[in-house]
Motif scaffolding. Structure first.
Motif, PDB file in Angstrom:
ATOM      1  N   PHE A  56       0.893  -1.217   0.027  1.00  0.00           N
ATOM      2  CA  PHE A  56      -0.033   0.024  -0.142  1.00  0.00           C
ATOM      3  C   PHE A  56       0.911   1.463   0.056  1.00  0.00           C
ATOM      4  N   GLY A  57       1.999   1.191   0.535  1.00  0.00           N
ATOM      5  CA  GLY A  57       2.874   2.579   0.734  1.00  0.00           C
ATOM      6  C   GLY A  57       3.664   2.530  -0.657  1.00  0.00           C
ATOM      7  N   ARG A  58       4.463   1.549  -0.663  1.00  0.00           N
ATOM      8  CA  ARG A  58       5.510   1.436  -1.885  1.00  0.00           C
ATOM      9  C   ARG A  58       4.769   1.750  -3.101  1.00  0.00           C
ATOM     10  N   ASP A  59       3.534   1.333  -3.479  1.00  0.00           N
ATOM     11  CA  ASP A  59       2.847   1.459  -4.734  1.00  0.00           C
ATOM     12  C   ASP A  59       1.877   2.725  -4.790  1.00  0.00           C
ATOM     13  N   GLY A  60       2.070   3.399  -3.625  1.00  0.00           N
ATOM     14  CA  GLY A  60       1.380   4.805  -3.642  1.00  0.00           C
ATOM     15  C   GLY A  60      -0.109   4.560  -3.292  1.00  0.00           C
TER      16      GLY A  60
ATOM     17  N   VAL B 102      -2.323   0.830  11.418  1.00  0.00           N
ATOM     18  CA  VAL B 102      -1.600   0.129  12.328  1.00  0.00           C
ATOM     19  C   VAL B 102      -2.282   0.233  13.444  1.00  0.00           C
ATOM     20  N   ASP B 103      -2.585   1.511  14.283  1.00  0.00           N
ATOM     21  CA  ASP B 103      -3.278   1.494  15.268  1.00  0.00           C
ATOM     22  C   ASP B 103      -4.659   0.803  15.581  1.00  0.00           C
ATOM     23  N   TYR B 104      -5.345   0.909  14.443  1.00  0.00           N
ATOM     24  CA  TYR B 104      -6.633   0.229  14.329  1.00  0.00           C
ATOM     25  C   TYR B 104      -6.711  -1.155  14.290  1.00  0.00           C
ATOM     26  N   VAL B 105      -5.669  -1.640  13.605  1.00  0.00           N
ATOM     27  CA  VAL B 105      -5.512  -3.442  13.603  1.00  0.00           C
ATOM     28  C   VAL B 105      -4.903  -3.596  15.130  1.00  0.00           C
ATOM     29  N   GLN B 106      -4.062  -3.053  15.438  1.00  0.00           N
ATOM     30  CA  GLN B 106      -3.535  -3.428  16.867  1.00  0.00           C
ATOM     31  C   GLN B 106      -4.610  -3.389  17.779  1.00  0.00           C
ATOM     32  N   SER B 107      -5.650  -2.407  18.022  1.00  0.00           N
ATOM     33  CA  SER B 107      -6.627  -2.080  18.726  1.00  0.00           C
ATOM     34  C   SER B 107      -7.642  -3.506  18.524  1.00  0.00           C
ATOM     35  N   LEU B 108      -7.684  -4.095  17.472  1.00  0.00           N
ATOM     36  CA  LEU B 108      -8.476  -5.322  17.403  1.00  0.00           C
ATOM     37  C   LEU B 108      -8.132  -6.518  18.131  1.00  0.00           C
ATOM     38  N   SER B 109      -6.720  -6.645  18.511  1.00  0.00           N
ATOM     39  CA  SER B 109      -6.451  -7.577  19.495  1.00  0.00           C
ATOM     40  C   SER B 109      -6.043  -7.023  20.744  1.00  0.00           C
ATOM     41  N   GLY B 110      -6.685  -5.911  21.124  1.00  0.00           N
ATOM     42  CA  GLY B 110      -6.560  -5.487  22.684  1.00  0.00           C
ATOM     43  C   GLY B 110      -5.539  -4.304  22.699  1.00  0.00           C
TER      44      GLY B 110
ATOM     45  N   ILE C 182     -10.388   3.960   6.785  1.00  0.00           N
ATOM     46  CA  ILE C 182      -8.987   3.578   5.782  1.00  0.00           C
ATOM     47  C   ILE C 182      -9.085   2.079   5.666  1.00  0.00           C
ATOM     48  N   PHE C 183      -9.388   1.188   6.830  1.00  0.00           N
ATOM     49  CA  PHE C 183      -9.168  -0.150   6.822  1.00  0.00           C
ATOM     50  C   PHE C 183     -10.710  -0.605   6.232  1.00  0.00           C
ATOM     51  N   ALA C 184     -11.780  -0.038   6.311  1.00  0.00           N
ATOM     52  CA  ALA C 184     -12.905  -0.356   5.640  1.00  0.00           C
ATOM     53  C   ALA C 184     -12.871  -0.264   4.112  1.00  0.00           C
ATOM     54  N   THR C 185     -12.355   0.811   3.815  1.00  0.00           N
ATOM     55  CA  THR C 185     -11.915   0.974   2.405  1.00  0.00           C
ATOM     56  C   THR C 185     -11.053   0.165   1.578  1.00  0.00           C
ATOM     57  N   ASN C 186     -10.029  -0.218   2.456  1.00  0.00           N
ATOM     58  CA  ASN C 186      -8.934  -0.715   1.998  1.00  0.00           C
ATOM     59  C   ASN C 186      -8.516  -2.264   2.252  1.00  0.00           C
ATOM     60  N   CYS C 187      -9.202  -2.678   2.975  1.00  0.00           N
ATOM     61  CA  CYS C 187      -8.621  -3.990   3.641  1.00  0.00           C
ATOM     62  C   CYS C 187      -9.961  -4.894   4.053  1.00  0.00           C
ATOM     63  N   THR C 188     -10.941  -4.605   4.015  1.00  0.00           N
ATOM     64  CA  THR C 188     -11.936  -5.427   4.357  1.00  0.00           C
ATOM     65  C   THR C 188     -12.386  -6.686   3.225  1.00  0.00           C
TER      66      THR C 188
ATOM     67  N   PHE D 233       3.984  -1.600  10.263  1.00  0.00           N
ATOM     68  CA  PHE D 233       3.977  -0.456   9.291  1.00  0.00           C
ATOM     69  C   PHE D 233       4.928  -1.038   7.891  1.00  0.00           C
ATOM     70  N   ARG D 234       5.949  -2.015   8.328  1.00  0.00           N
ATOM     71  CA  ARG D 234       6.519  -2.386   7.111  1.00  0.00           C
ATOM     72  C   ARG D 234       5.686  -3.320   6.246  1.00  0.00           C
ATOM     73  N   THR D 235       4.754  -4.160   6.931  1.00  0.00           N
ATOM     74  CA  THR D 235       4.020  -4.983   6.213  1.00  0.00           C
ATOM     75  C   THR D 235       2.973  -4.388   5.463  1.00  0.00           C
ATOM     76  N   ILE D 236       2.346  -3.333   5.792  1.00  0.00           N
ATOM     77  CA  ILE D 236       1.519  -2.568   5.055  1.00  0.00           C
ATOM     78  C   ILE D 236       2.430  -1.677   3.837  1.00  0.00           C
ATOM     79  N   TRP D 237       3.367  -0.864   4.304  1.00  0.00           N
ATOM     80  CA  TRP D 237       4.032  -0.341   3.445  1.00  0.00           C
ATOM     81  C   TRP D 237       4.565  -1.273   2.249  1.00  0.00           C
ATOM     82  N   GLY D 238       5.088  -2.119   2.329  1.00  0.00           N
ATOM     83  CA  GLY D 238       5.919  -2.952   1.448  1.00  0.00           C
ATOM     84  C   GLY D 238       5.009  -4.294   0.950  1.00  0.00           C
TER      85      GLY D 238
END
Length: 290
Positions: free
Chosen positions: A175-179, A190-198, A212-218, A251-256
């Motif tokens: 998502f980051g590298r490809d713009g 990242v903050d939202y996804v971490q909140s899902l696990s407490g 952002i998650f709802a638009t790109n990840c669901t 962050f690295r996972t989502i970026w690259g």
């Protein structure tokens, strides 16, 4: 000095060698040494006569006993394969629960499973199957494609992102590298996804990340982030992470992006061997959960 000179203290003849006043004695070899030399020579002669020993041009001497270790090993391999074929067919035809409930078959799994796993899987997933960065933990109950017997066996058969024509395929976009997303949006996701696990984060950041998650990840991970085994999309709410769940790793996972890989084992392991590994992992996972 003459070699016939004798040492005045011991009476032994000398060798005629002297170093700084120290004279070397010409003492006899102890009888026990001669005894062992004789015994070893006799033993060697007996072995040469009884067993295969001397190489010839195209063969070797066979010995009176006619023993051949190659033939002995070949016979043992045939006997072992014959025995294995019997219990191997039973393993192939029974369910995992039936195998684990059969003392004889369970003993076979306990003996053979660790060896097969160690030879073929431990290089990536670790000797204890607990995985590592980039390699899934196989005993924590979190499976990308599902952890039932048939699903795991199919994953072993075709691999993931492998050359096999039926391979399972999954890839997370960069998502980051490809713009696709700017850095700040990725941090909020990242903050939202971490909140899902407490993991606690500011409410406004979580709310923005959720949008952002709802638009790109669901489409892959589901509306609630619990993943989709049919697509190999991991559950983001269970606290299990392949590449790490800290801020930097996520962050690295989502970026690259990510694209894991596992070879297809159909050509290397038989169906029975793949099932042995599968049932072995399920047994280890049950013990870990207990």
């Amino acid at each position: 000095m003459s070699v016939k000179d004798r040492d005045p203290l011991t009476g032994h003849q000398t060798t005629g060698h002297e170093w700084n006043g120290i004279t070397e004695l010409n003492t006899r070899v102890p009888r026990v040494v001669w005894f062992f030399i004789l015994v070893t020579h006799l033993w060697a002669l007996a072995v040469w006569v009884l067993l295969p020993a001397w190489p010839l041009v195209t063969t070797s001497t066979k010995g009176i006993l006619g023993l051949d270790q190659r033939e002995e090993v070949a016979k043992k391999v045939v006997a072992a394969n014959s025995d294995r074929a019997v219990w191997g067919e039973r393993i192939k035809s029974l369910s995992a629960d039936e195998i684990l409930g059969d003392p004889e078959l369970f003993a076979r799994i306990s003996d053979t499973g660790p060896q097969l796993f160690g030879d073929n899987c431990a290089g990536c997933h670790g000797a204890q199957a607990t995985g590592g960065p980039g390699f899934p933990n196989l005993i924590d109950g979190a499976w990308l494609w599902g952890g039932d017997t048939d699903t795991v066996m199919e994953t072993l058969r075709v691999g993931i992102n492998a050359p096999h024509p039926d391979t399972r395929w999954a890839q997370m976009p960069a998502f980051g590298r490809d713009g696709l997303l700017p850095r700040n949006d990725i941090r909020m996701v990242v903050d939202y996804v971490q909140s899902l696990s407490g993991v606690k984060s500011p409410a406004d950041t979580i709310a923005a990340g959720a949008e952002i998650f709802a638009t790109n990840c669901t489409s892959c991970h589901g509306n609630d982030g619990t993943g989709n085994p049919d697509a190999g999309a991991p559950d983001l709410s269970d606290g299990f992470w392949i590449y790490g769940g800290d801020d930097e790793a996520m962050f690295r996972t989502i970026w690259g992006g990510r694209q894991g890989w596992m070879p297809a084992w159909e050509d290397r392991l038989t169906e029975t061997e793949r099932k042995i590994i599968t049932v072995y992992l399920q047994h280890v996972r049950q013990d870990t959960v207990k």
